[in-house]
Design a protein around this motif. Sequence first.
Motif, mmCIF file in Angstrom:
data_model
loop_
_atom_site.group_PDB
_atom_site.id
_atom_site.type_symbol
_atom_site.label_atom_id
_atom_site.label_comp_id
_atom_site.label_asym_id
_atom_site.label_seq_id
_atom_site.Cartn_x
_atom_site.Cartn_y
_atom_site.Cartn_z
ATOM 1 N N GLY A 96 0.791 -1.226 0.000
ATOM 2 C CA GLY A 96 0.000 0.000 0.000
ATOM 3 C C GLY A 96 0.824 1.277 0.000
ATOM 4 N N ILE A 97 2.153 1.160 -0.115
ATOM 5 C CA ILE A 97 3.045 2.320 -0.154
ATOM 6 C C ILE A 97 3.556 2.514 -1.579
ATOM 7 C CG2 ILE A 97 5.218 3.307 0.657
ATOM 8 C CD1 ILE A 97 4.808 1.757 3.259
ATOM 9 N N GLN A 98 3.420 3.737 -2.085
ATOM 10 C CA GLN A 98 3.943 4.071 -3.408
ATOM 11 C C GLN A 98 5.357 4.611 -3.247
ATOM 12 O OE1 GLN A 98 1.973 3.765 -6.390
ATOM 13 N NE2 GLN A 98 3.983 3.928 -7.331
ATOM 14 N N HIS A 99 6.303 4.004 -3.978
ATOM 15 C CA HIS A 99 7.695 4.454 -3.984
ATOM 16 C C HIS A 99 7.960 5.099 -5.346
ATOM 17 C CE1 HIS A 99 8.523 1.865 -0.429
ATOM 18 N NE2 HIS A 99 7.687 1.038 -1.024
ATOM 19 N N GLU A 100 8.474 6.309 -5.341
ATOM 20 C CA GLU A 100 8.675 7.056 -6.589
ATOM 21 C C GLU A 100 10.101 7.589 -6.663
ATOM 22 O OE1 GLU A 100 6.944 11.147 -8.697
ATOM 23 O OE2 GLU A 100 5.639 9.945 -7.402
#
Length: 246
Positions: A37-41
Amino acid sequence: MNIKTFFPWLSACALLLGLVPLSGQMAPGVYMAETGGIQHEIKTNGDYFIYSAYKTETPEFLRTLGGFSKVEDTFGGPKLIVLLEFNSDYEKDALRQLSIPISVNGDMLELDWFEKLRFTKQEENTQDLDGAWLFATRGPDEGQDRRGDANTRKTLKYLQDGRFQWVAYDTEGFKFMGTGGGAYGAQDGTYTEHIGYFSRDNSRVGASLSFDYEVKGADWHHKGNNSRGEPMYEIWSKRYGAQKAP
């Protein structure tokens, strides 16, 4: 087989057998990964690197850090080296430099960091304002003093492939003051931000803001109303220290 041909032959065999990580430079662009559920960009141009993490389902900013970067070949395989300019978690971890094992395979990027992260390169989306910019002054331009790289207090705005991020920080004392980012569009003099994360107020996520823009030389003139509905006129200056100069 003599010694001159043995080591190149051994290295080639090790690579084919997967004993040596895939090498190669990380291509400039935007990379995305998702874990739990964590977006890494990641946004990078090869000389500068920004990482951000945030939640999207229930919007929450988690972390960002960035600075000048390069990939070095080492005996243990390629490593991403980043000399940080800012780190939102500095008071917790005191990190000023990163050294992360990296492997690149086409559009796939893997970082063996605090966890193994597998990123996918996003489609290119070149637009007028792509690049790194530093806040210089309030408009109009009447010859007033400007902030620049010589000033320790900076507000960086980094735009690449339809993604934007601003970061306010002070390199003296490594002080982090805030960030926000998301998707953007710039066309026919109109610049629009779609907020995907905001460290100061998670409730702002989902909002869109539109501004007028004009590029004059190395300056971006940015006019409109801020998030409080107040008129604003900012001048941002191209930062060639965080990108390759033309």
